[in-house]
Motif scaffolding. Structure first.
Motif, PDB file in Angstrom:
ATOM      1  N   ASP A 133      11.572  -9.587   6.114  1.00  0.00           N
ATOM      2  CA  ASP A 133      10.637  -8.645   6.745  1.00  0.00           C
ATOM      3  C   ASP A 133       9.256  -9.275   6.870  1.00  0.00           C
ATOM      4  N   ILE A 134       8.827  -9.964   5.812  1.00  0.00           N
ATOM      5  CA  ILE A 134       7.528 -10.645   5.850  1.00  0.00           C
ATOM      6  C   ILE A 134       7.510 -11.670   6.983  1.00  0.00           C
ATOM      7  N   ALA A 135       8.584 -12.455   7.075  1.00  0.00           N
ATOM      8  CA  ALA A 135       8.662 -13.499   8.090  1.00  0.00           C
ATOM      9  C   ALA A 135       8.656 -12.912   9.500  1.00  0.00           C
ATOM     10  N   SER A 136       9.507 -11.910   9.740  1.00  0.00           N
ATOM     11  CA  SER A 136       9.658 -11.375  11.098  1.00  0.00           C
ATOM     12  C   SER A 136       8.432 -10.617  11.577  1.00  0.00           C
ATOM     13  N   LYS A 137       7.680 -10.021  10.655  1.00  0.00           N
ATOM     14  CA  LYS A 137       6.491  -9.244  11.027  1.00  0.00           C
ATOM     15  C   LYS A 137       5.225 -10.092  11.032  1.00  0.00           C
ATOM     16  N   GLY A 138       5.347 -11.357  10.633  1.00  0.00           N
ATOM     17  CA  GLY A 138       4.168 -12.220  10.588  1.00  0.00           C
ATOM     18  C   GLY A 138       3.138 -11.752   9.575  1.00  0.00           C
ATOM     19  N   ALA A 139       3.598 -11.063   8.539  1.00  0.00           N
ATOM     20  CA  ALA A 139       2.695 -10.493   7.544  1.00  0.00           C
ATOM     21  C   ALA A 139       2.232 -11.568   6.557  1.00  0.00           C
ATOM     22  N   THR A 140       1.134 -11.280   5.894  1.00  0.00           N
ATOM     23  CA  THR A 140       0.629 -12.171   4.846  1.00  0.00           C
ATOM     24  C   THR A 140       1.087 -11.656   3.487  1.00  0.00           C
ATOM     25  N   MET A 141       1.673 -12.542   2.708  1.00  0.00           N
ATOM     26  CA  MET A 141       2.057 -12.203   1.342  1.00  0.00           C
ATOM     27  C   MET A 141       1.145 -12.947   0.376  1.00  0.00           C
ATOM     28  N   VAL A 142       0.927 -12.361  -0.776  1.00  0.00           N
ATOM     29  CA  VAL A 142       0.103 -12.998  -1.798  1.00  0.00           C
ATOM     30  C   VAL A 142       0.923 -13.140  -3.071  1.00  0.00           C
ATOM     31  N   THR A 143       0.822 -14.302  -3.694  1.00  0.00           N
ATOM     32  CA  THR A 143       1.520 -14.546  -4.951  1.00  0.00           C
ATOM     33  C   THR A 143       0.721 -15.535  -5.777  1.00  0.00           C
ATOM     34  N   GLY A 144       1.178 -15.845  -6.958  1.00  0.00           N
ATOM     35  CA  GLY A 144       0.440 -16.719  -7.848  1.00  0.00           C
ATOM     36  C   GLY A 144       0.591 -18.186  -7.495  1.00  0.00           C
ATOM     37  N   ALA A 145      -0.468 -18.936  -7.659  1.00  0.00           N
ATOM     38  CA  ALA A 145      -0.416 -20.381  -7.415  1.00  0.00           C
ATOM     39  C   ALA A 145       0.585 -21.023  -8.363  1.00  0.00           C
ATOM     40  N   GLY A 146       1.503 -21.797  -7.802  1.00  0.00           N
ATOM     41  CA  GLY A 146       2.508 -22.469  -8.612  1.00  0.00           C
ATOM     42  C   GLY A 146       3.749 -21.644  -8.890  1.00  0.00           C
ATOM     43  N   TYR A 147       3.799 -20.390  -8.419  1.00  0.00           N
ATOM     44  CA  TYR A 147       4.980 -19.557  -8.645  1.00  0.00           C
ATOM     45  C   TYR A 147       6.167 -20.108  -7.853  1.00  0.00           C
ATOM     46  N   SER A 148       7.345 -20.043  -8.447  1.00  0.00           N
ATOM     47  CA  SER A 148       8.554 -20.491  -7.752  1.00  0.00           C
ATOM     48  C   SER A 148       8.878 -19.591  -6.568  1.00  0.00           C
ATOM     49  N   ILE A 149       8.280 -18.416  -6.534  1.00  0.00           N
ATOM     50  CA  ILE A 149       8.475 -17.466  -5.433  1.00  0.00           C
ATOM     51  C   ILE A 149       8.086 -18.087  -4.092  1.00  0.00           C
ATOM     52  N   ILE A 150       7.141 -18.998  -4.102  1.00  0.00           N
ATOM     53  CA  ILE A 150       6.690 -19.629  -2.861  1.00  0.00           C
ATOM     54  C   ILE A 150       7.851 -20.346  -2.176  1.00  0.00           C
ATOM     55  N   LYS A 203       0.844  -1.192   0.000  1.00  0.00           N
ATOM     56  CA  LYS A 203       0.000   0.000   0.000  1.00  0.00           C
ATOM     57  C   LYS A 203       0.885   1.250   0.000  1.00  0.00           C
ATOM     58  N   PRO A 204       0.375   2.357  -0.523  1.00  0.00           N
ATOM     59  CA  PRO A 204       1.180   3.584  -0.592  1.00  0.00           C
ATOM     60  C   PRO A 204       1.818   3.944   0.743  1.00  0.00           C
ATOM     61  N   GLY A 205       3.098   4.293   0.688  1.00  0.00           N
ATOM     62  CA  GLY A 205       3.838   4.627   1.897  1.00  0.00           C
ATOM     63  C   GLY A 205       4.436   3.431   2.596  1.00  0.00           C
ATOM     64  N   ASN A 206       4.141   2.223   2.107  1.00  0.00           N
ATOM     65  CA  ASN A 206       4.662   0.985   2.686  1.00  0.00           C
ATOM     66  C   ASN A 206       4.507   0.992   4.211  1.00  0.00           C
ATOM     67  N   PRO A 207       3.246   1.002   4.713  1.00  0.00           N
ATOM     68  CA  PRO A 207       3.007   1.155   6.157  1.00  0.00           C
ATOM     69  C   PRO A 207       3.654   0.092   7.029  1.00  0.00           C
ATOM     70  N   ASP A 208       3.847  -1.118   6.495  1.00  0.00           N
ATOM     71  CA  ASP A 208       4.461  -2.179   7.293  1.00  0.00           C
ATOM     72  C   ASP A 208       5.972  -2.262   7.112  1.00  0.00           C
ATOM     73  N   LYS A 209       6.532  -1.349   6.302  1.00  0.00           N
ATOM     74  CA  LYS A 209       7.990  -1.280   6.080  1.00  0.00           C
ATOM     75  C   LYS A 209       8.559  -2.640   5.652  1.00  0.00           C
ATOM     76  N   ILE A 210       7.963  -3.199   4.629  1.00  0.00           N
ATOM     77  CA  ILE A 210       8.392  -4.510   4.123  1.00  0.00           C
ATOM     78  C   ILE A 210       9.141  -4.323   2.805  1.00  0.00           C
ATOM     79  N   THR A 211      10.389  -4.773   2.783  1.00  0.00           N
ATOM     80  CA  THR A 211      11.174  -4.692   1.540  1.00  0.00           C
ATOM     81  C   THR A 211      11.869  -6.011   1.194  1.00  0.00           C
ATOM     82  N   THR A 212      11.828  -6.993   2.128  1.00  0.00           N
ATOM     83  CA  THR A 212      12.474  -8.287   1.884  1.00  0.00           C
ATOM     84  C   THR A 212      11.572  -9.410   2.388  1.00  0.00           C
ATOM     85  N   TYR A 213      11.880 -10.633   1.987  1.00  0.00           N
ATOM     86  CA  TYR A 213      11.142 -11.793   2.486  1.00  0.00           C
ATOM     87  C   TYR A 213      11.306 -11.928   3.996  1.00  0.00           C
TER      88      TYR A 213
END
Length: 282
Positions: free
Chosen positions: A142-159, A130-140
């Motif tokens: 960051d997602i892990a440490s903040k317990g945030a939910t990420m969304v990506t495509g089903a079957g993407y290697s990103i998972i 979201k604009p301003g990056n309110p959760d200050k997430i810039t790396t994977y």
């Protein structure tokens, strides 16, 4: 007379045997082309990599690249097949597709299931927030440490990449593709959307200010990936010829003119990274 006819008969038999040998060793794709069939290229809606235009016209820079290489080989009889991302590899294996052009990362697991041509592009993952990056997430991480939910495509290697960086499976929301990734972030169902940087940049630019893309330079080097055109394992003969044509086409004025409108520039050229290295290390 019999002694004269026998050598002739044997000679004709050998001639027929050797003349038919190429058809025996040729893969399914080469045989189909020889029989007048179209080349079925499969892709999902993943702008700017690949997406359908009017009458499913193959657009996006990976499609433009693949069509350019096939033209270099003398092949222009193409049939586009649009499907969900998760249906691409199964469609190739089942013989419903001949080539996957849709911006597929070369990954070790995929190298066991399809035959990739040489890399045609180097890519890095990207995030939308979201604009301003309110959760200050810039790396994977960051997602892990903040317990945030990420969304990506089903079957993407990103998972797999996210999990390797510590993101839990329970934190990952899988959706069909980019449109749904944007919707999940804009609605607040996910804090961050993840795909290739170019896809995320394209989404952010077209979102009307609903999301912004983060700086991808924070991503660790090991998460960098390469993209290749994928074929059936039985079509290695065709892939060798495709690679030879790709080598001639790569970085040429004709190529850059074709892919330039979609945002592909010299910075994205794959360099001298080999397919063998990517399959072994990604």
């Amino acid at each position: 007379m019999k002694t004269l006819l026998r050598p002739i008969t044997i000679g004709l038999g050998l001639a027929l045997l050797f003349s038919s040998a190429p058809n025996v060793i040729a893969g399914e794709l080469a045989d189909g082309i020889a029989g007048g069939k179209t080349i079925r290229i499969g892709f999902a809606t993943e702008p700017p990599f690949a997406y359908p235009g009017e009458n499913n016209k193959p657009l996006g820079f990976v499609n433009a690249f693949a069509l350019g290489v096939l033209h270099e080989m003398g092949y222009d009889k193409i049939e586009p097949v649009v499907t969900d991302w998760g249906g691409l590899v199964p469609g190739l294996q089942a013989g419903r597709l001949d080539i996957i052009t849709g911006g597929m990362y070369i990954q070790r697991a995929r190298c066991d299931n399809v035959t990739f041509a040489d890399p045609m592009m180097k890519v890095v993952d990207g995030f939308i927030v979201k604009p301003g990056n309110p959760d200050k997430i810039t790396t994977y991480r960051d997602i892990a440490s903040k317990g945030a939910t990420m969304v990506t495509g089903a079957g993407y290697s990103i998972i797999a990449i996210a999990k390797k960086e510590g993101v839990l499976g329970s934190q990952i929301l899988e959706v069909p593709g980019p449109t749904e990734i944007l919707a999940a972030v804009a609605s607040g169902r996910a804090a961050v959307g993840v795909s290739s940087y170019m896809t995320m940049l394209d989404i952010a630019q077209k979102s009307g200010g609903k999301v912004e893309v983060t700086d991808p330079s924070s991503m660790p080097d090991w998460t960098h990936n390469w993209i290749g055109i994928a074929f059936r394992g039985s079509d290695k003969d065709f892939v060798e010829k495709f690679n030879a044509a790709q080598k001639r086409y790569m970085g040429s004025p004709e190529m850059m003119k074709a892919v330039g409108p979609y945002g592909y520039d010299e910075k994205l050229l794959p360099g001298d990274t080999t397919l063998e290295w990517v399959c072994a290390n990604r």
